[in-house]
Structures are given as structure tokens and as C-alpha cells.
Design a protein around this motif. Structure first.
Motif, PDB file in Angstrom:
ATOM      1  N   ALA A 220      97.350  86.803  84.260  1.00 53.29           N
ATOM      2  CA  ALA A 220      97.942  85.774  84.753  1.00 53.29           C
ATOM      3  C   ALA A 220      99.702  85.835  84.264  1.00 53.29           C
ATOM      4  N   LEU A 221      99.261  87.451  83.790  1.00 53.85           N
ATOM      5  CA  LEU A 221     101.029  88.087  83.077  1.00 53.85           C
ATOM      6  C   LEU A 221     101.538  88.997  84.699  1.00 53.85           C
ATOM      7  N   ALA A 222     100.903  89.732  85.054  1.00 53.74           N
ATOM      8  CA  ALA A 222     100.927  89.978  86.174  1.00 53.74           C
ATOM      9  C   ALA A 222     101.467  89.534  87.240  1.00 53.74           C
ATOM     10  N   GLY A 223     100.893  88.396  87.307  1.00 55.94           N
ATOM     11  CA  GLY A 223     100.988  87.834  88.565  1.00 55.94           C
ATOM     12  C   GLY A 223     102.123  86.885  88.354  1.00 55.94           C
ATOM     13  N   ASP A 224     103.115  86.934  87.547  1.00 58.68           N
ATOM     14  CA  ASP A 224     104.209  86.050  87.072  1.00 58.68           C
ATOM     15  C   ASP A 224     105.478  87.331  87.073  1.00 58.68           C
ATOM     16  N   LEU A 225     104.618  88.676  86.963  1.00 59.80           N
ATOM     17  CA  LEU A 225     105.627  89.686  87.583  1.00 59.80           C
ATOM     18  C   LEU A 225     105.466  90.091  88.279  1.00 59.80           C
ATOM     19  N   GLY A 226     104.839  89.600  89.134  1.00 61.34           N
ATOM     20  CA  GLY A 226     104.596  90.044  90.783  1.00 61.34           C
ATOM     21  C   GLY A 226     103.862  91.637  90.583  1.00 61.34           C
ATOM     22  N   VAL A 227     103.115  91.596  89.978  1.00 59.58           N
ATOM     23  CA  VAL A 227     102.648  92.974  89.918  1.00 59.58           C
ATOM     24  C   VAL A 227     100.451  92.973  90.496  1.00 59.58           C
ATOM     25  N   ALA A 228     100.358  94.010  91.073  1.00 55.47           N
ATOM     26  CA  ALA A 228      98.814  92.893  90.972  1.00 55.47           C
ATOM     27  C   ALA A 228      98.269  93.477  90.454  1.00 55.47           C
ATOM     28  N   VAL A 229      97.003  93.405  90.284  1.00 58.87           N
ATOM     29  CA  VAL A 229      95.598  94.525  89.047  1.00 58.87           C
ATOM     30  C   VAL A 229      94.648  93.863  90.343  1.00 58.87           C
ATOM     31  N   THR A 230      94.133  95.921  89.214  1.00 55.45           N
ATOM     32  CA  THR A 230      92.879  96.054  89.956  1.00 55.45           C
ATOM     33  C   THR A 230      91.731  96.470  89.134  1.00 55.45           C
ATOM     34  N   ALA A 231      90.771  95.443  88.802  1.00 57.87           N
ATOM     35  CA  ALA A 231      89.744  95.881  88.203  1.00 57.87           C
ATOM     36  C   ALA A 231      89.010  97.148  88.094  1.00 57.87           C
ATOM     37  N   GLU A 232      88.408  97.866  86.814  1.00 61.89           N
ATOM     38  CA  GLU A 232      87.469  98.624  87.188  1.00 61.89           C
ATOM     39  C   GLU A 232      86.096  98.349  86.804  1.00 61.89           C
ATOM     40  N   GLY A 233      85.141  99.180  87.178  1.00 57.69           N
ATOM     41  CA  GLY A 233      83.730  99.018  86.246  1.00 57.69           C
ATOM     42  C   GLY A 233      82.848  98.015  86.745  1.00 57.69           C
ATOM     43  N   VAL A 234      83.680  97.297  87.726  1.00 57.50           N
ATOM     44  CA  VAL A 234      82.735  96.037  88.642  1.00 57.50           C
ATOM     45  C   VAL A 234      81.498  96.031  89.150  1.00 57.50           C
ATOM     46  N   GLU A 235      80.342  95.675  88.370  1.00 60.47           N
ATOM     47  CA  GLU A 235      79.197  96.359  88.570  1.00 60.47           C
ATOM     48  C   GLU A 235      78.720  95.093  89.358  1.00 60.47           C
ATOM     49  N   THR A 236      78.253  94.171  89.003  1.00 58.00           N
ATOM     50  CA  THR A 236      77.674  92.696  89.676  1.00 58.00           C
ATOM     51  C   THR A 236      78.257  92.183  89.944  1.00 58.00           C
ATOM     52  N   GLU A 237      77.631  91.101  90.748  1.00 52.38           N
ATOM     53  CA  GLU A 237      78.111  90.144  91.303  1.00 52.38           C
ATOM     54  C   GLU A 237      79.155  89.444  89.725  1.00 52.38           C
ATOM     55  N   GLU A 238      78.414  88.954  89.451  1.00 49.88           N
ATOM     56  CA  GLU A 238      78.776  87.723  88.295  1.00 49.88           C
ATOM     57  C   GLU A 238      80.213  88.180  87.987  1.00 49.88           C
ATOM     58  N   TYR A 239      80.390  89.503  87.537  1.00 47.30           N
ATOM     59  CA  TYR A 239      81.830  90.231  87.420  1.00 47.30           C
ATOM     60  C   TYR A 239      83.052  89.749  88.297  1.00 47.30           C
ATOM     61  N   PHE A 240      81.873  90.541  89.546  1.00 47.70           N
ATOM     62  CA  PHE A 240      82.968  90.092  91.078  1.00 47.70           C
ATOM     63  C   PHE A 240      83.374  88.762  90.597  1.00 47.70           C
ATOM     64  N   TYR A 241      82.769  88.283  91.023  1.00 45.79           N
ATOM     65  CA  TYR A 241      83.097  86.212  90.889  1.00 45.79           C
ATOM     66  C   TYR A 241      84.024  85.778  89.715  1.00 45.79           C
ATOM     67  N   ARG A 242      83.815  86.602  88.257  1.00 45.21           N
ATOM     68  CA  ARG A 242      85.203  85.644  87.448  1.00 45.21           C
ATOM     69  C   ARG A 242      86.060  86.311  87.835  1.00 45.21           C
ATOM     70  N   LEU A 243      85.850  87.760  87.991  1.00 43.34           N
ATOM     71  CA  LEU A 243      87.369  88.206  88.228  1.00 43.34           C
ATOM     72  C   LEU A 243      87.960  87.263  89.381  1.00 43.34           C
ATOM     73  N   SER A 244      87.548  87.461  90.622  1.00 49.42           N
ATOM     74  CA  SER A 244      87.973  86.383  91.740  1.00 49.42           C
ATOM     75  C   SER A 244      88.859  85.706  91.468  1.00 49.42           C
ATOM     76  N   SER A 245      88.013  84.734  90.452  1.00 54.58           N
ATOM     77  CA  SER A 245      87.779  83.684  90.450  1.00 54.58           C
ATOM     78  C   SER A 245      89.156  83.428  89.297  1.00 54.58           C
ATOM     79  N   LYS A 246      89.401  84.010  88.779  1.00 56.77           N
ATOM     80  CA  LYS A 246      90.822  84.369  87.806  1.00 56.77           C
ATOM     81  C   LYS A 246      91.961  85.092  88.649  1.00 56.77           C
ATOM     82  N   GLY A 247      91.582  85.360  89.807  1.00 54.00           N
ATOM     83  CA  GLY A 247      93.095  85.437  90.694  1.00 54.00           C
ATOM     84  C   GLY A 247      93.322  87.214  90.817  1.00 54.00           C
ATOM     85  N   CYS A 248      92.146  87.699  90.158  1.00 53.75           N
ATOM     86  CA  CYS A 248      92.483  89.384  90.308  1.00 53.75           C
ATOM     87  C   CYS A 248      92.976  90.018  91.333  1.00 53.75           C
TER      88      CYS A 248
END
Ligand code: C2E
Ligand code: CA
Ligand code: CA
Ligand code: CA
Length: 275
Positions: A220-248
Motif C-alpha cells: 500500500a505504501l509503495a502504491g502511494d509513493l508510485g513505487v512498484a513492488v516485486t515479491a521474492e521467493g514465491v513458491e506456490t500458487e497460494e502465495y501468488f494469489y495472496r500477493l496478486s490480490s494485495k496489489g503486488c
């Protein structure tokens, strides 16, 4: 431990001499490996977290020692820094990364790790300009990943180098975000294009609500600052789904692919052709 008779044991620890010798040998081998370009890059895919399209690749250094086998990059990069070899190694890896990425579709970028010693080398900017010119690689398709220890040196000097890179059109990424102590402060200090959320937060977010809250807040903070976020260490679909829905913005991890040699990247791109 060796039996010495009676109940006494003597523990054999490698002598200081032996440790120093093997270290010296490893530095000698490292220097030779750099000279002969035996240290190569592997490329790990980075995926758009919203569209699931391939976005780019991170270049990761690999060295297989002729006798000791593969040496972890964390280790030989530190050794190269300590031995004053990192500038030369970095220049040669950056050139290789640009040459390789030149053959990819032109909407894919390459992200290259830059260590502290490289950033402060007096020829750093000059070498970057030379590589971009000689390879005709578009700076907009180059990302450089730095970690917050670059700020251990003088703030003004760090700011100057990062600003010069920015002016060239290169995107600067703050890597391992959250792993150190002052990540937030550095976001105020310099306009990074992107932050890479450290894998430790990602790993814990499904089991630990505090980690999940931090991940949400950082996105959320990065979004407000106009900074993109890359999440590292995504090993399963569940992580992908959570991160994607949070707006990563982007995700990277074994779910999408390991770091692979450049020969394999071409077929990976074809299989994941986004159109
Ligand atoms: P890093 O920059 O944070 O790179 C990400 C590391 O996480 C890589 O380890 C990658 O292989 C690993 N990784 C990727 N996806 C996953 C996953 O889903 N699960 C897990 N458990 N791990 C994953 P690697 O290749 O061993 O590199 C380690 C570190 O060495 C890098 O961390 C970086 O700090 C350094 N390094 C590697 N190549 C270079 C380089 O060319 N230059 C510099 N300066 N540092 C480099
Ligand atoms: Ca990195
Ligand atoms: Ca990282
Ligand atoms: Ca790291």
C-alpha cells in the motif's frame, strides 16, 4: 576429534595458516575465473502479478569451481569484493547481461545486481555508459538492484551515483526490502522505481498474520509513493494469489522458474509468449 589415550581428546581445528591458504587459493582461482569469463549468468523469470505475463529476468551469477564444484554466489561475490575484484567481475557480467537481453523481445527487461564496491568505483558510471553504447542496449530495459548497505558510505555520494544512473534512464531497485533496518528511510531519501520485498516476509505471510500485515502495508505504501513492488521467493500458487490480490506489481520465485542458462531462456520466452 582424535583419541589420545586415556579419556583425553584433542579436537583438530584447521589452523589459521590453513584457512588463510585456502582463502588465498580461492581468491587466485576466482581471479582466474574472472579472467577467463568462467563466471556466468543464469536468468530467473519475473512475472507481472496482475496479468501473469512474463515481465523480465534477474541475472544471477554462477561459478562452478573445477575442484570444489558450485560455489554459492553470496560467497564468491563477498570474496570478490574483499579481494578488490568486484569491479572487473561486475563490468563483465553487466556486459554479458545486456548482450543476452538484446536478443529478447523488446518489452522484456533485465535486472542486474550491483554491489557496494562497484557503485563506488571511480569508473562505474563511465563503464555503464560504455557498455550501453557498445551493445546499443536501451537503458530503459535495464534495472540495477542495490541493497541498503550502499548507504553506509556518504549519503551525498550515494545519492549522486544513483541520480546519474536515473538520468541515464536506468531504473534503480531497492533489493531485500525489509531485511535491514532503515528501508523506509531510504525510500524517502531516493526515488527508487521499485522495491523487492525480501523473501523472508513472503515466506511467513501465510502462517503469520504480522508478516501478512507488513506485506500489505508495504504494498500500500509503495502504491502511494508510485513505487512498484516485486515479491521474492514465491513458491506456490497460494502465495501468488495472496500477493496478486494485495496489489503486488511483480512476483519472482520457483513457482515460475529457477534461474536458467541463457540457452534455456529463449525457449522459456517462447513457451510463455504473451500474445
Ligand atoms: P538476491 O539478489 O536476493 O537473489 C535472489 C536469490 O533468491 C537467488 O539466490 C535466487 O536463486 C533465490 N530464489 C529465487 N526464487 C526463489 C524461491 O522461490 N525460493 C527460494 N528459497 N529462493 C529463491 P542466488 O542465485 O543463490 O543468489 C544469492 C545472492 O547472491 C543474491 O541474492 C545476490 O545478493 C547475490 N548475487 C547473485 N548474483 C549476483 C551478481 O551478479 N552480482 C551481485 N552483486 N550479487 C549477486
Ligand atoms: Ca537481487
Ligand atoms: Ca533479494
Ligand atoms: Ca539477498
Amino acid at each position: 576429534a582424535k583419541r589420545q589415550g586415556g579419556n583425553t581428546y584433542r579436537v583438530f581445528v584447521p589452523s589459521y595458516r590453513a584457512v588463510a591458504d585456502s582463502r588465498r587459493d580461492l581468491i587466485r582461482d576466482l581471479r582466474e575465473a574472472i579472467r577467463t569469463h568462467s563466471i556466468t549468468l543464469h536468468y530467473q523469470p519475473i512475472i507481472n502479478a496482475q496479468t501473469r505475463h512474463l515481465a523480465g529476468f534477474e541475472a544471477l551469477a554462477r561459478w562452478t569451481h573445477p575442484i570444489l564444484g558450485p560455489i554459492p554466489p553470496d560467497r564468491f561475490i563477498r570474496l570478490a569484493e574483499e579481494a578488490g575484484l568486484m569491479h572487473d567481475l561486475g563490468v563483465s557480467l553487466l556486459a554479458e547481461a545486456c548482450l543476452t537481453a538484446l536478443s529478447w523481445p523488446n518489452d522484456l527487461w533485465i535486472s542486474v545486481n550491483i554491489s557496494v564496491e562497484q557503485l563506488y568505483h571511480r569508473n562505474f558510471i563511465q563503464e555503464i555508459k560504455r557498455i550501453l553504447k557498445e551493445t546499443s542496449y536501451p537503458p530503459k530495459r535495464l534495472q540495477l538492484e542495490v541493497i541498503e548497505t550502499i548507504f553506509m558510505e556518504s549519503d551525498a555520494a550515494t545519492y549522486g551515483v544513483l541520480q546519474e544512473l536515473n538520468i541515464l534512464g536506468i531504473r534503480i531497485v531497492l533489493d531485500d526490502f525489509g531485511k535491514g533496518y532503515s528501508s523506509l528511510g531510504y525510500l524517502r531519501f531516493f526515488p527508487f522505481s521499485k522495491i523487492k520485498l525480501d523473501a523472508s516476509f513472503v515466506r511467513d505471510m501465510l502462517s503469520d498474520s504480522r508478516s501478512a500485515a507488513i506485506v500489505s502495508a508495504v504494498i500500500a505504501l509503495a502504491g502511494d509513493l508510485g513505487v512498484a513492488v516485486t515479491a521474492e521467493g514465491v513458491e506456490t500458487e497460494e502465495y501468488f494469489y495472496r500477493l496478486s490480490s494485495k496489489g503486488c506489481t511483480e512476483v519472482q520465485g520457483y513457482l515460475f522458474g529457477y534461474a536458467m542458462p541463457k540457452e534455456r531462456v529463449s525457449s522459456f520466452i517462447e513457451e510463455n509468449c504473451r500474445k
